[in-house]
Design an enzyme around this catalytic site. Sequence first.
Site, PDB file in Angstrom:
ATOM      1  N   GLU A   1      74.489  73.495 131.466  1.00 25.93           N
ATOM      2  CA  GLU A   1      75.251  73.355 130.229  1.00 25.93           C
ATOM      3  C   GLU A   1      74.960  74.508 129.273  1.00 25.93           C
ATOM      4  OE1 GLU A   1      75.287  69.571 128.229  1.00 25.93           O
ATOM      5  OE2 GLU A   1      75.262  68.554 130.168  1.00 25.93           O
TER       6      GLU A   1
ATOM      7  N   LYS B   1      71.766  70.757 146.797  1.00 26.56           N
ATOM      8  CA  LYS B   1      71.802  70.403 145.382  1.00 26.56           C
ATOM      9  C   LYS B   1      70.556  69.608 144.975  1.00 26.56           C
ATOM     10  CE  LYS B   1      73.180  69.514 141.289  1.00 26.56           C
ATOM     11  NZ  LYS B   1      73.993  70.123 140.287  1.00 26.56           N
TER      12      LYS B   1
ATOM     13  N   ASN C   1      67.598  71.050 142.400  1.00 28.26           N
ATOM     14  CA  ASN C   1      67.257  70.423 141.113  1.00 28.26           C
ATOM     15  C   ASN C   1      65.839  69.865 141.091  1.00 28.26           C
ATOM     16  OD1 ASN C   1      69.475  71.055 139.662  1.00 28.26           O
ATOM     17  ND2 ASN C   1      70.291  68.993 139.481  1.00 28.26           N
TER      18      ASN C   1
ATOM     19  N   CYS D   1      70.957  65.585 134.749  1.00 29.83           N
ATOM     20  CA  CYS D   1      70.786  65.731 136.195  1.00 29.83           C
ATOM     21  C   CYS D   1      69.357  65.631 136.717  1.00 29.83           C
ATOM     22  CB  CYS D   1      71.378  67.051 136.652  1.00 29.83           C
ATOM     23  SG  CYS D   1      73.133  67.074 136.343  1.00 29.83           S
TER      24      CYS D   1
HETATM   25  C1  UGA Z   1      70.340  71.781 135.306  1.00 29.89           C
HETATM   26  C2  UGA Z   1      70.096  72.962 136.279  1.00 29.89           C
HETATM   27  O1  UGA Z   1      69.453  74.042 135.617  1.00 29.89           O
HETATM   28  C3  UGA Z   1      71.429  73.437 136.878  1.00 29.89           C
HETATM   29  O2  UGA Z   1      71.183  74.440 137.845  1.00 29.89           O
HETATM   30  C4  UGA Z   1      72.138  72.251 137.526  1.00 29.89           C
HETATM   31  O3  UGA Z   1      73.392  72.618 138.066  1.00 29.89           O
HETATM   32  C5  UGA Z   1      72.347  71.187 136.478  1.00 29.89           C
HETATM   33  O4  UGA Z   1      71.067  70.753 135.966  1.00 29.89           O
HETATM   34  C6  UGA Z   1      73.080  70.033 137.120  1.00 29.89           C
HETATM   35  O5  UGA Z   1      72.590  69.487 138.117  1.00 29.89           O
HETATM   36  O6  UGA Z   1      74.193  69.711 136.677  1.00 29.89           O
HETATM   37  P1  UGA Z   1      71.051  71.583 132.733  1.00 29.89           P
HETATM   38  O7  UGA Z   1      70.732  70.123 132.902  1.00 29.89           O
HETATM   39  O8  UGA Z   1      72.319  71.962 132.053  1.00 29.89           O
HETATM   40  O9  UGA Z   1      71.069  72.284 134.197  1.00 29.89           O
HETATM   41  O10 UGA Z   1      69.879  72.212 131.874  1.00 29.89           O
HETATM   42  P2  UGA Z   1      68.704  73.297 132.052  1.00 29.89           P
HETATM   43  O11 UGA Z   1      69.052  74.492 131.269  1.00 29.89           O
HETATM   44  O12 UGA Z   1      68.298  73.468 133.446  1.00 29.89           O
HETATM   45  O13 UGA Z   1      67.534  72.535 131.242  1.00 29.89           O
HETATM   46  C7  UGA Z   1      67.026  71.278 131.678  1.00 29.89           C
HETATM   47  C8  UGA Z   1      65.851  70.889 130.812  1.00 29.89           C
HETATM   48  O14 UGA Z   1      64.691  71.658 131.142  1.00 29.89           O
HETATM   49  C9  UGA Z   1      66.085  71.097 129.312  1.00 29.89           C
HETATM   50  O15 UGA Z   1      65.571  69.976 128.608  1.00 29.89           O
HETATM   51  C10 UGA Z   1      65.287  72.367 129.037  1.00 29.89           C
HETATM   52  O16 UGA Z   1      64.932  72.492 127.704  1.00 29.89           O
HETATM   53  C11 UGA Z   1      64.110  72.155 129.964  1.00 29.89           C
HETATM   54  N1  UGA Z   1      63.347  73.394 130.287  1.00 29.89           N
HETATM   55  C12 UGA Z   1      63.977  74.461 130.851  1.00 29.89           C
HETATM   56  C13 UGA Z   1      61.988  73.449 130.019  1.00 29.89           C
HETATM   57  O17 UGA Z   1      61.394  72.460 129.528  1.00 29.89           O
HETATM   58  N2  UGA Z   1      61.296  74.594 130.307  1.00 29.89           N
HETATM   59  C14 UGA Z   1      61.914  75.674 130.851  1.00 29.89           C
HETATM   60  O18 UGA Z   1      61.237  76.710 131.073  1.00 29.89           O
HETATM   61  C15 UGA Z   1      63.278  75.599 131.142  1.00 29.89           C
END
Ligand code: UGA
Length: 459
Positions: free
Chosen positions: A162, A215, A219, A273
């Site tokens: 997102e 997938k 994840n 997700c």
């Molecule tokens: C995630 C995956 O990154 C995508 O590749 C996948 O397609 C998607 O899920 C899905 O299955 O639809 P998303 O949920 O949009 O994407 O968000 P991310 O940007 O991955 O962040 C997920 C969480 O991890 C957030 O709360 C973010 O703040 C946290 N995060 C991220 C951390 O706590 N530390 C980090 O270094 C990176």
Amino acid sequence: MKIVVVGTGYVGLVHGAVCSEYGHEVYAYDIDADKINAFASGQAEEIEKYVNEPGLTGIIKETLGKYLFFSSDLKSFIEGTDAIFMCLPTPSNLDGSTNLTFYDAAAQDIAQGVAQRTDKRRIVFVNKSTVPIGTVRHLQEIMDSHGVENFGVASNPEFLAEGTAISQARRPDRVVVGCDHEDDFRILRRVYSQFVNHVRIKYIETTPETAEAVKYVANTALLTYISFWNGVGAKIGEKFPNVKIEDLRLGVTADDRISTWGSFVSNGAGGSCFGKDIASLIYQLRNVNVSTKMLEASYEVNEYQKVYLVDRAITEAGFQFNNKAIAVLGLAFKKHTNDMRDASSIKVIESLLGKGVAKIRAYDPLANESAQAVFDPSHNVLFEKIEYFASAKQAIEGSDAVFVSSDCEEFRGLSRTIEETVRPPYLVLDGRRMIPDFEELAARGFVYLAVGSMATKPE
Ligand code: UGA
């Protein structure tokens, strides 16, 4: 190509819009007629009531009526279709298994519609939303049971994150396509012709089950890596004097083999997700008698991480939450979104309310409204204690402590806001390490407690 997208949630709408941009004729279908009318209006304020993704509205406006069409009458555009993408919500059941109710209902409707078509050209049904490994056979059975002819089933999972979905959909790192027959690979190669043989994009053709598994493994690997940093890196910073977590991260990720993404310690990863997919994979692996200890640990670390700063405030800073007013900044699961699904703020606020706080003073630049739907006082009377503010400064005014729960960029300037708004001793709980100049805050008498470091208290 003529493409149908079934389900205009986040995945379906982004996929449909980007396919229309590449000149495919895209028909987006949803059972929710209000939603379809909003998208078909082409009006930003209508579209963004449902999906708010940077760049998406612009594409819809540009291609609407030329390449992109919306309808809640599936049968009206089934003739001549090459590929139908299943983009349905697949929520979790309480035991972690995947709930296929919406998926099944849509598949039955589609099967009925396609069985009645007059043209008998090859059609491929593609699972785009995340479904358990082997669901593709279930789809095949539904189509067979309705007498659908000349079709194939495929899996083509979505990997978008997102906030950056449009740029990623335009130039993905990989496209994974799982089919049984060359005819279906050929159809999908035409759908994705701009990505086939691309110098940088990996176009991977495999079996449908492998694509489904990619997938889940992707994840759960990403969440496990975040949990590694939260469960190991952050703890080293919190327990060993003089270890600086930022420098630890830089030193470790200087190795090309170790990713920078995921190494930013936090009060847990949220979103629609990660939690759902790891719970589902645990369920799927248990069903085939595979030990799931590692995945369980990764899930548990992430859940614990969401609330443990509240406990540390009591044990390390001697803070008593009872009857206090706490500002909570960053309600959505991450910056640039109003999406509250599995947001860490939910666990944080529930935990604070459980500790007897008098007031939660909440603020998010985008998610104040969606948060109010989540914290509905008719579900839990304690949610009446939450008040929403239009800025971080207003939320902080009159509070006894602040909890930073997401990574909104504006929070990087919080130290100044805090100094101008409240007086020490005042507790700053930083779940995302968003305050780079925290040492100066401590020098001025504020107590700073963050994921990844020991409490910094005034001398
Ligand atoms: C995630 C995956 O990154 C995508 O590749 C996948 O397609 C998607 O899920 C899905 O299955 O639809 P998303 O949920 O949009 O994407 O968000 P991310 O940007 O991955 O962040 C997920 C969480 O991890 C957030 O709360 C973010 O703040 C946290 N995060 C991220 C951390 O706590 N530390 C980090 O270094 C990176």
